[in-house]
Design an enzyme around this catalytic site. Sequence first.
Site, PDB file in Angstrom:
ATOM      1  N   ARG A  24       0.847  -1.201   0.000  1.00 34.73           N
ATOM      2  CA  ARG A  24       0.000   0.000   0.000  1.00 34.73           C
ATOM      3  C   ARG A  24       0.881   1.249   0.000  1.00 34.73           C
ATOM      4  NH1 ARG A  24      -2.018   1.597   4.523  1.00 34.73           N
ATOM      5  NH2 ARG A  24      -2.742  -0.430   5.241  1.00 34.73           N
ATOM      6  N   TYR A  44     -14.253  17.053 -17.347  1.00 33.07           N
ATOM      7  CA  TYR A  44     -14.663  15.655 -17.322  1.00 33.07           C
ATOM      8  C   TYR A  44     -15.847  15.508 -16.346  1.00 33.07           C
ATOM      9  CZ  TYR A  44     -14.584  10.676 -16.464  1.00 33.07           C
ATOM     10  OH  TYR A  44     -14.952   9.363 -16.330  1.00 33.07           O
ATOM     11  N   ASP A  83      -5.353  19.008 -15.498  1.00 38.68           N
ATOM     12  CA  ASP A  83      -5.581  17.640 -15.950  1.00 38.68           C
ATOM     13  C   ASP A  83      -5.051  17.550 -17.381  1.00 38.68           C
ATOM     14  OD1 ASP A  83      -6.718  15.345 -17.153  1.00 38.68           O
ATOM     15  OD2 ASP A  83      -8.418  15.358 -15.770  1.00 38.68           O
ATOM     16  N   LYS A 100      -6.447   6.446 -20.159  1.00 34.44           N
ATOM     17  CA  LYS A 100      -6.615   6.953 -21.522  1.00 34.44           C
ATOM     18  C   LYS A 100      -5.321   6.773 -22.320  1.00 34.44           C
ATOM     19  CE  LYS A 100     -10.517   7.929 -19.626  1.00 34.44           C
ATOM     20  NZ  LYS A 100     -10.877   9.231 -19.106  1.00 34.44           N
TER      21      LYS A 100
HETATM   22  C1  LIG Z   1     -11.449   9.671 -17.859  1.00 33.29           C
HETATM   23  C2  LIG Z   1     -11.010  10.957 -17.308  1.00 33.29           C
HETATM   24  C3  LIG Z   1     -10.857  11.145 -15.935  1.00 33.29           C
HETATM   25  C4  LIG Z   1     -11.183  10.056 -14.943  1.00 33.29           C
HETATM   26  O1  LIG Z   1     -10.300   8.993 -15.045  1.00 33.29           O
HETATM   27  P1  LIG Z   1     -10.685   7.444 -14.732  1.00 33.29           P
HETATM   28  O2  LIG Z   1      -9.408   6.755 -15.008  1.00 33.29           O
HETATM   29  O3  LIG Z   1     -11.794   7.079 -15.665  1.00 33.29           O
HETATM   30  O4  LIG Z   1     -11.110   7.390 -13.317  1.00 33.29           O
HETATM   31  C5  LIG Z   1     -10.393  12.367 -15.505  1.00 33.29           C
HETATM   32  N1  LIG Z   1     -10.110  13.367 -16.367  1.00 33.29           N
HETATM   33  C6  LIG Z   1     -10.255  13.211 -17.696  1.00 33.29           C
HETATM   34  C7  LIG Z   1      -9.932  14.349 -18.613  1.00 33.29           C
HETATM   35  C8  LIG Z   1     -10.710  12.013 -18.208  1.00 33.29           C
HETATM   36  O5  LIG Z   1     -10.883  11.881 -19.533  1.00 33.29           O
END
Ligand SMILES: *Cc1c(COP(=O)(O)O)cnc(C)c1O
Length: 386
Positions: free
Chosen positions: A50, A102, A173, A198
């Site tokens: 962890r 998002y 982000d 992604k």
């Molecule tokens: C998909 C996404 C998230 C969330 O991520 P997960 O891996 O699905 O929890 C956050 N920010 C953006 C821009 C995303 O496309």
Amino acid sequence: MSYEIATRCLYGDKKENAFDRTGAISYPIYQTATYEHPAVGQSTGYDYSRLQNPTRQHVEDIVASLEGGVDALAFSSGMAAITALMELFRPGDHIITDSDLYGGAIRLFDNVSEKNGIKFSHIQFHLDKVEDFINEDTKAIYIETPTNPMMNVIDIRALAEVAKSHGLLLIVDNTFLTPYFQKPLELGADIVIHSGTKFLGGHNDTLAGFIVTSSEEISEKLRFLIKTVGSGLAPFDSWLIVRGIKTLPLRMEKAQQNAQEIVAFLQKQEKVVNIYYPGIEGTESYEICRKQATGFGSMVTFEVESKELAHHILKATKLIPFAESLGGTETLITYPTTQTHADVPEEVRIKNGVTDRVLRLSAGIEDSRDLIEDLKQAIESFEGSL
Ligand SMILES: *Cc1c(COP(=O)(O)O)cnc(C)c1O
């Protein structure tokens, strides 16, 4: 010697650190929960997974290297990363975010973080003046650029100056462009977030998230949080992200090229009334993106002339799946209204331009001729009347 980014996708900052003592070229999956202590008060550097695991540490080193951060932390999903990030704040703190974000981040902020006493202003960074929203409780600015799904580009350098002059953290982000095209920390941001699910993972097969920071102090707080809340990325999933990142540059280039060819095709379609892609010359987004990034990415949002046509396309594509998510080898098309952004209040959605005629496409790495053929037959087979 410092490596260029494509080399860092394989080895991180230093090849010597990229291997364990066996010399295995593919970094091993340390599938262990715990570690033997040599003696009381001694540690191999690993005590319990962890806290840290060698495979997780390896993916963290590579992501920190790509973003140019002092530290990167790997979480079990992008949302797990953003949830841990929110633990840096206290009840009463105020955060300014974009309203075009998002959908899952908005759901977290409005339903979980608000309940815990954190306040948010959701503004439109490409139109509003951020200074008008800063108050004495404001602690941070949180953005995505390009925004999701409307692909507005925000000037990171200019915003970093505003943040610095008010003592605020700038959180970006960077999921859509990845460090291959854009490095927010170099432009003045303090923290970068990723959904590693992604482009970093890149194969539509693994959930992961990252927080990267340029501050030792923030890194220390986050290290305390990851071991305390326990949402670190598992060893096997860490390995899958390591493997995904190896081909990040190739995938980003190919997906971007496919996106540009799809945009050129959409521009010729009478039934497509708007295309949102920062690579289209003559827009403000294009000018800002050119200054702060080395590419425009592979996300394309477009508006068709009717809701019926939008629904028809989602049903009629034969090759391109109608599915959420993005950034993988497979091109996906989705419908923000009922899918990714269903939890965004309708009036906010409409104000941002996310109408029920808007589709979002994530270009993958197929042959673009097959993608365009599929979109063409989907649009042309529509027989509904307006
Ligand atoms: C998909 C996404 C998230 C969330 O991520 P997960 O891996 O699905 O929890 C956050 N920010 C953006 C821009 C995303 O496309």
